[in-house]
Design an enzyme around this catalytic site. Structure first.
Site, PDB file in Angstrom:
ATOM      1  N   LYS A 147      -8.557   0.798   0.479  1.00  0.00           N
ATOM      2  CA  LYS A 147      -8.595   1.929  -0.444  1.00  0.00           C
ATOM      3  C   LYS A 147      -9.548   2.988   0.091  1.00  0.00           C
ATOM      4  CE  LYS A 147      -5.853   0.384  -3.717  1.00  0.00           C
ATOM      5  NZ  LYS A 147      -4.599   1.078  -4.096  1.00  0.00           N
ATOM      6  N   GLU A 191      -0.627   5.374   2.944  1.00  0.00           N
ATOM      7  CA  GLU A 191       0.011   5.435   1.634  1.00  0.00           C
ATOM      8  C   GLU A 191      -0.582   6.550   0.782  1.00  0.00           C
ATOM      9  OE1 GLU A 191       0.793   2.366  -2.126  1.00  0.00           O
ATOM     10  OE2 GLU A 191      -0.173   1.646  -0.284  1.00  0.00           O
ATOM     11  N   LYS A 202       7.443   0.056  -7.183  1.00  0.00           N
ATOM     12  CA  LYS A 202       6.643  -0.665  -8.159  1.00  0.00           C
ATOM     13  C   LYS A 202       7.463  -0.762  -9.440  1.00  0.00           C
ATOM     14  CE  LYS A 202       2.067   0.558  -6.373  1.00  0.00           C
ATOM     15  NZ  LYS A 202       0.811   1.302  -6.600  1.00  0.00           N
TER      16      LYS A 202
END
Length: 382
Positions: free
Chosen positions: A181, A236, A289
């Site tokens: 992240k 991403e 998702k």
């Protein structure tokens, strides 16, 4: 080998199986995390999701989960629970009908991005109950390509030393791909990346900015990493979800100069977004998702993205194994996902769900059990 959308048993089952729901209920699903989960847009200390239980008149039970992730999902837990109970009441009142018709009616009741996670949770529970009815594991129902998947593992935004310790821990546990992240502080991100690579030198890594960078910052990260001899296998959501020009710019530079694919996650909230990404050549990978688009929506997007030549990723929004188990069955059965990011049950301090799959390091193995597991200590009293 991958299964085509028309080749698996799920589609025909939806048209031939008559669903008669006798019970349906949603409840809060609160689980603490091992450590705070910090991304560019939010911080999570406790999972506050909604669990869905559906029981058919034949006694078969199915489970689903509606995840809540601040600043990503459109709903909070209270509103999601209220909407889930509305949908549960509807399906209990419904006359027996083909699964396909009932799923289509749920889409009409809970359309679009708002409450998409609720739609996904109810869809999961219904499909799981039907799979239990016919005694077929979900991975086989969705194509049967494989009964296992290998996931990455996520390192949230942390100081370099803590991130390096986590990377070393995951190295010894057998994880070969780390998802890092980033997106909160450019210089700090670069320092952390160097520390992680030193601790786990043979790992592959995915960068996930969660909309945190400008296009210029995202390109700068790639440049500096290249100079350091580091190259992510995927970048991403580098820019804000609505920064389409920035997404295109980063994707072009990443692909043409550094050989790095860019994935659209938050920018992909439905079929319209996918079509825009395809026509504008805005990204190389679509992150599926279930909580963003539902099960039916995911299958439709998968088919369109594959026909357009895009690669696929499957991920989650900090769910327990109720939702991750379903997504894992889907990924294993279809066999079409290049990137698998279904690690969130491993980040929880306790597991309120039993069954569904076995975990060995980074590998989830789905046996021939009919369903995806069940909720521990759930008493459905109506």
């Amino acid at each position: 080998m991958t299964a085509t959308v028309g080749s698996f048993g799920f589609q025909s089952l939806t048209e031939t199986f008559t669903v008669d729901v006798s019970r349906a209920e949603g409840r809060p699903l609160n689980v603490p995390l091992v450590a705070p989960f910090t991304i560019a847009s939010s911080r999570l200390d406790v999972v506050k999701n909604v669990a869905i239980r559906v029981e058919l008149s034949n006694g078969s039970v199915g489970w689903g989960e509606s995840p809540i992730l601040p600043f990503v999902t459109a709903e909070d837990q209270a509103s999601a629970l209220e909407k889930a109970m509305d949908v549960c009441s509807f399906i209990k009142r419904s006359k027996p009908k083909a699964l396909k018709l009932l799923l289509e009616e749920i889409v009409e009741i809970v359309p679009g991005h708002a409450f998409a996670s609720v739609r996904a949770g109810v869809e999961m529970a219904l499909i799981d109950a039907v799979a239990n009815s016919i005694r077929v594991p979900l991975w086989r129902l969705f194509g049967g390509v494989s009964k296992s998947i290998t996931t990455d593992i996520t390192i949230p935004i942390l100081p370099p030393l803590e991130a390096a310790k986590l990377a070393e821990k995951y190295f010894h546990q057998g994880f070969k791909t780390l998802k890092l992240k980033v997106g909160k502080n450019l210089n700090a991100d670069i320092e952390v990346l160097g520390a992680i690579k030193a601790a786990h030198p043979k790992c592959s890594f995915i960068l996930d900015a969660n909309e945190g960078y400008t296009a210029a910052e995202a390109i700068e990260v790639l440049k500096v990493l290249h100079e350091m001899g580091l190259s992510p296998i995927l970048f991403e959501q580098p820019v804000h979800r609505d920064n389409w020009d920035g997404l295109r710019e980063v994707s072009q530079v990443a692909r043409d100069i550094y050989g790095v694919s860019v994935a659209a996650d938050e920018s992909c909230r439905g079929l319209f977004d996918v079509q825009r990404i395809i026509h504008g050549k805005l990204a190389d990978v679509i992150n599926i998702k279930l909580a963003k688009v539902g099960v039916l929506g995911a299958l439709e997007i998968i088919e369109i993205a594959r026909k357009a030549g895009l690669d696929l990723m499957i991920g989650g929004m900090v769910e327990t194994r109720l939702a991750m188990g379903f997504a894992g069955h889907l990924a294993a059965g279809l066999g079409c996902f290049k990137f698998i990011d279904l690690d969130t049950p491993l980040l929880l301090s306790e597991d309120p769900v039993i069954g569904g799959y076995e975990v060995s390091g980074a590998v989830y193995v789905f046996n021939n059990a009919r369903g995806q597991g069940g909720f521990l200590n759930w008493n459905c009293n109506e």
